[in-house]
Design a protein around this motif. Structure first.
Motif, PDB file in Angstrom:
ATOM      1  N   VAL A  19      41.129  15.853  -3.175  1.00 57.33           N
ATOM      2  CA  VAL A  19      41.224  16.027  -1.723  1.00 57.33           C
ATOM      3  C   VAL A  19      41.888  14.768  -1.181  1.00 57.33           C
ATOM      4  O   VAL A  19      41.439  13.649  -1.468  1.00 57.33           O
ATOM      5  N   ARG A  20      42.943  14.967  -0.404  1.00 63.99           N
ATOM      6  CA  ARG A  20      43.659  13.830   0.184  1.00 63.99           C
ATOM      7  C   ARG A  20      43.897  14.097   1.656  1.00 63.99           C
ATOM      8  O   ARG A  20      44.065  15.239   2.065  1.00 63.99           O
ATOM      9  N   VAL A  21      43.941  13.002   2.428  1.00 62.56           N
ATOM     10  CA  VAL A  21      44.338  13.076   3.826  1.00 62.56           C
ATOM     11  C   VAL A  21      45.513  12.117   3.976  1.00 62.56           C
ATOM     12  O   VAL A  21      45.396  10.936   3.639  1.00 62.56           O
ATOM     13  N   ASN A  22      46.640  12.658   4.414  1.00 66.77           N
ATOM     14  CA  ASN A  22      47.884  11.889   4.527  1.00 66.77           C
ATOM     15  C   ASN A  22      48.189  11.129   3.232  1.00 66.77           C
ATOM     16  O   ASN A  22      48.593   9.975   3.249  1.00 66.77           O
ATOM     17  N   GLY A  23      47.964  11.769   2.092  1.00 69.56           N
ATOM     18  CA  GLY A  23      48.278  11.188   0.793  1.00 69.56           C
ATOM     19  C   GLY A  23      47.212  10.289   0.202  1.00 69.56           C
ATOM     20  O   GLY A  23      47.295   9.915  -0.962  1.00 69.56           O
ATOM     21  N   GLU A  24      46.193   9.932   0.967  1.00 64.55           N
ATOM     22  CA  GLU A  24      45.125   9.041   0.485  1.00 64.55           C
ATOM     23  C   GLU A  24      43.902   9.861   0.069  1.00 64.55           C
ATOM     24  O   GLU A  24      43.551  10.826   0.739  1.00 64.55           O
ATOM     25  N   PRO A  25      43.230   9.477  -1.027  1.00 65.40           N
ATOM     26  CA  PRO A  25      42.022  10.206  -1.447  1.00 65.40           C
ATOM     27  C   PRO A  25      40.979  10.255  -0.327  1.00 65.40           C
ATOM     28  O   PRO A  25      40.794   9.289   0.406  1.00 65.40           O
ATOM     29  N   LEU A  26      40.335  11.392  -0.205  1.00 64.53           N
ATOM     30  CA  LEU A  26      39.290  11.591   0.792  1.00 64.53           C
ATOM     31  C   LEU A  26      37.954  11.727   0.057  1.00 64.53           C
ATOM     32  O   LEU A  26      37.631  12.785  -0.471  1.00 64.53           O
ATOM     33  N   PRO A  27      37.191  10.634  -0.014  1.00 60.74           N
ATOM     34  CA  PRO A  27      35.928  10.683  -0.763  1.00 60.74           C
ATOM     35  C   PRO A  27      34.785  11.251   0.074  1.00 60.74           C
ATOM     36  O   PRO A  27      34.845  11.292   1.296  1.00 60.74           O
ATOM     37  N   LYS A  28      33.751  11.658  -0.636  1.00 59.75           N
ATOM     38  CA  LYS A  28      32.470  12.014  -0.014  1.00 59.75           C
ATOM     39  C   LYS A  28      32.577  13.085   1.062  1.00 59.75           C
ATOM     40  O   LYS A  28      32.007  12.955   2.140  1.00 59.75           O
ATOM     41  N   VAL A  29      33.325  14.156   0.775  1.00 58.68           N
ATOM     42  CA  VAL A  29      33.368  15.298   1.687  1.00 58.68           C
ATOM     43  C   VAL A  29      32.892  16.529   0.927  1.00 58.68           C
ATOM     44  O   VAL A  29      32.983  16.594  -0.293  1.00 58.68           O
ATOM     45  N   GLY A  30      32.372  17.489   1.666  1.00 59.82           N
ATOM     46  CA  GLY A  30      31.984  18.759   1.088  1.00 59.82           C
ATOM     47  C   GLY A  30      33.173  19.702   1.092  1.00 59.82           C
ATOM     48  O   GLY A  30      34.023  19.640   1.984  1.00 59.82           O
ATOM     49  N   ILE A  31      33.237  20.567   0.100  1.00 61.82           N
ATOM     50  CA  ILE A  31      34.309  21.546  -0.031  1.00 61.82           C
ATOM     51  C   ILE A  31      33.643  22.910  -0.158  1.00 61.82           C
ATOM     52  O   ILE A  31      32.719  23.087  -0.950  1.00 61.82           O
ATOM     53  N   SER A  32      34.114  23.884   0.603  1.00 57.82           N
ATOM     54  CA  SER A  32      33.601  25.247   0.493  1.00 57.82           C
ATOM     55  C   SER A  32      34.769  26.214   0.456  1.00 57.82           C
ATOM     56  O   SER A  32      35.641  26.167   1.322  1.00 57.82           O
ATOM     57  N   PHE A  33      34.807  27.051  -0.559  1.00 57.68           N
ATOM     58  CA  PHE A  33      35.815  28.103  -0.658  1.00 57.68           C
ATOM     59  C   PHE A  33      35.168  29.373  -0.118  1.00 57.68           C
ATOM     60  O   PHE A  33      34.194  29.863  -0.666  1.00 57.68           O
ATOM     61  N   ARG A  34      35.726  29.896   0.967  1.00 62.23           N
ATOM     62  CA  ARG A  34      35.191  31.115   1.596  1.00 62.23           C
ATOM     63  C   ARG A  34      36.075  32.301   1.217  1.00 62.23           C
ATOM     64  O   ARG A  34      37.285  32.262   1.446  1.00 62.23           O
ATOM     65  N   PRO A  35      35.511  33.359   0.627  1.00 58.64           N
ATOM     66  CA  PRO A  35      36.325  34.516   0.253  1.00 58.64           C
ATOM     67  C   PRO A  35      37.139  35.023   1.447  1.00 58.64           C
ATOM     68  O   PRO A  35      36.619  35.164   2.547  1.00 58.64           O
ATOM     69  N   ASP A  36      38.438  35.244   1.219  1.00 64.47           N
ATOM     70  CA  ASP A  36      39.343  35.697   2.272  1.00 64.47           C
ATOM     71  C   ASP A  36      39.471  37.216   2.201  1.00 64.47           C
ATOM     72  O   ASP A  36      40.264  37.749   1.425  1.00 64.47           O
ATOM     73  N   ALA A  37      38.676  37.902   3.003  1.00 66.67           N
ATOM     74  CA  ALA A  37      38.659  39.370   2.995  1.00 66.67           C
ATOM     75  C   ALA A  37      40.013  39.953   3.394  1.00 66.67           C
ATOM     76  O   ALA A  37      40.400  41.020   2.911  1.00 66.67           O
ATOM     77  N   GLU A  38      40.754  39.242   4.246  1.00 67.28           N
ATOM     78  CA  GLU A  38      42.083  39.721   4.653  1.00 67.28           C
ATOM     79  C   GLU A  38      43.041  39.791   3.464  1.00 67.28           C
ATOM     80  O   GLU A  38      43.998  40.551   3.491  1.00 67.28           O
ATOM     81  N   GLN A  39      42.778  38.987   2.444  1.00 70.66           N
ATOM     82  CA  GLN A  39      43.596  38.986   1.232  1.00 70.66           C
ATOM     83  C   GLN A  39      42.930  39.781   0.095  1.00 70.66           C
ATOM     84  O   GLN A  39      43.339  39.682  -1.056  1.00 70.66           O
ATOM     85  N   GLY A  40      41.869  40.523   0.423  1.00 73.58           N
ATOM     86  CA  GLY A  40      41.225  41.393  -0.551  1.00 73.58           C
ATOM     87  C   GLY A  40      40.082  40.789  -1.335  1.00 73.58           C
ATOM     88  O   GLY A  40      39.541  41.422  -2.238  1.00 73.58           O
ATOM     89  N   ASN A  41      39.682  39.560  -1.018  1.00 73.08           N
ATOM     90  CA  ASN A  41      38.569  38.940  -1.747  1.00 73.08           C
ATOM     91  C   ASN A  41      37.259  39.236  -1.031  1.00 73.08           C
ATOM     92  O   ASN A  41      36.998  38.708   0.046  1.00 73.08           O
ATOM     93  N   THR A  42      36.446  40.065  -1.637  1.00 70.75           N
ATOM     94  CA  THR A  42      35.146  40.420  -1.065  1.00 70.75           C
ATOM     95  C   THR A  42      34.002  39.905  -1.943  1.00 70.75           C
ATOM     96  O   THR A  42      32.907  40.456  -1.915  1.00 70.75           O
ATOM     97  N   ALA A  43      34.268  38.847  -2.712  1.00 64.67           N
ATOM     98  CA  ALA A  43      33.242  38.268  -3.589  1.00 64.67           C
ATOM     99  C   ALA A  43      32.029  37.859  -2.760  1.00 64.67           C
ATOM    100  O   ALA A  43      32.178  37.358  -1.644  1.00 64.67           O
ATOM    101  N   PRO A  44      30.823  38.043  -3.288  1.00 69.16           N
ATOM    102  CA  PRO A  44      29.615  37.670  -2.547  1.00 69.16           C
ATOM    103  C   PRO A  44      29.285  36.184  -2.644  1.00 69.16           C
ATOM    104  O   PRO A  44      28.273  35.747  -2.135  1.00 69.16           O
ATOM    105  N   TYR A  45      30.130  35.406  -3.304  1.00 68.70           N
ATOM    106  CA  TYR A  45      29.856  33.985  -3.513  1.00 68.70           C
ATOM    107  C   TYR A  45      30.772  33.117  -2.659  1.00 68.70           C
ATOM    108  O   TYR A  45      31.910  33.469  -2.403  1.00 68.70           O
ATOM    109  N   GLN A  46      30.250  31.961  -2.231  1.00 60.89           N
ATOM    110  CA  GLN A  46      31.039  30.938  -1.549  1.00 60.89           C
ATOM    111  C   GLN A  46      30.983  29.691  -2.421  1.00 60.89           C
ATOM    112  O   GLN A  46      30.100  28.845  -2.249  1.00 60.89           O
ATOM    113  N   PRO A  47      31.904  29.577  -3.378  1.00 59.18           N
ATOM    114  CA  PRO A  47      31.878  28.409  -4.257  1.00 59.18           C
ATOM    115  C   PRO A  47      31.984  27.123  -3.442  1.00 59.18           C
ATOM    116  O   PRO A  47      32.673  27.083  -2.417  1.00 59.18           O
TER     117      PRO A  47
END
Length: 151
Positions: free
Chosen positions: A45-73
């Motif tokens: 994870v980078r912001v303006n090319g610099e590493p961005l430490p200590k942030v949370g990341i959540s991947f939310r299934p994109d139903a508009e693109q056909g992903n209806t997975a019940p998980y949010q990795p």
């Protein structure tokens, strides 16, 4: 004597068949409970090319693109900005398209962990409705496919 022989060994055969059927049922049930097929997902994870430490990341299934997975990795970036996703208590994410949400990590109350000053980044990345980050998780993704660049 023949009647006794058939009863004794007939019941034994029936018992063995029941045990065999039970074992087959249990093995098929356990393979179905193994969970979803997951693809390893890690990146920087980078912001303006610099590493961005200590942030949370959540991947939310994109139903508009056909992903209806019940998980949010989800996962968290370490001190160097590197992250790895977990879904269903295992490493990885189900294949498909995701909206990516990045948010400041806040330590649990009373944990004694120090608050970390994060580099500034646009808060639109912290909301699934406004984030512009979209990623397709797929097997055999090239190196860097899951790197995230914020502004």
């Amino acid at each position: 004597m023949t009647d006794w022989y058939h009863r004794r060994f007939g019941n034994r055969l029936l018992s063995e068949l029941c045990l065999l059927l039970t074992a087959c049922c249990l093995s098929s049930c356990s393979s179905q409970e193994a969970g979803p097929t997951l693809v390893p997902v890690s990146g920087m994870v980078r912001v303006n090319g610099e590493p961005l430490p200590k942030v949370g990341i959540s991947f939310r299934p994109d139903a508009e693109q056909g992903n209806t997975a019940p998980y949010q990795p989800g996962g968290a970036a370490d001190d160097t900005g590197k992250y790895e996703l977990i879904a269903a208590a295992k490493n990885g994410a189900p294949p498909g398209w995701y909206k990516v949400v990045v948010f400041p990590y806040t330590p649990p109350p009373g944990s004694g962990a120090p608050k970390v000053k994060l580099p500034d980044f646009d808060k639109k990345y912290s909301d699934p409705a406004t984030t512009e980050l979209r990623i397709e998780v797929k097997a055999d993704a090239p190196p860097g496919a899951y790197d995230l660049e914020l502004k």
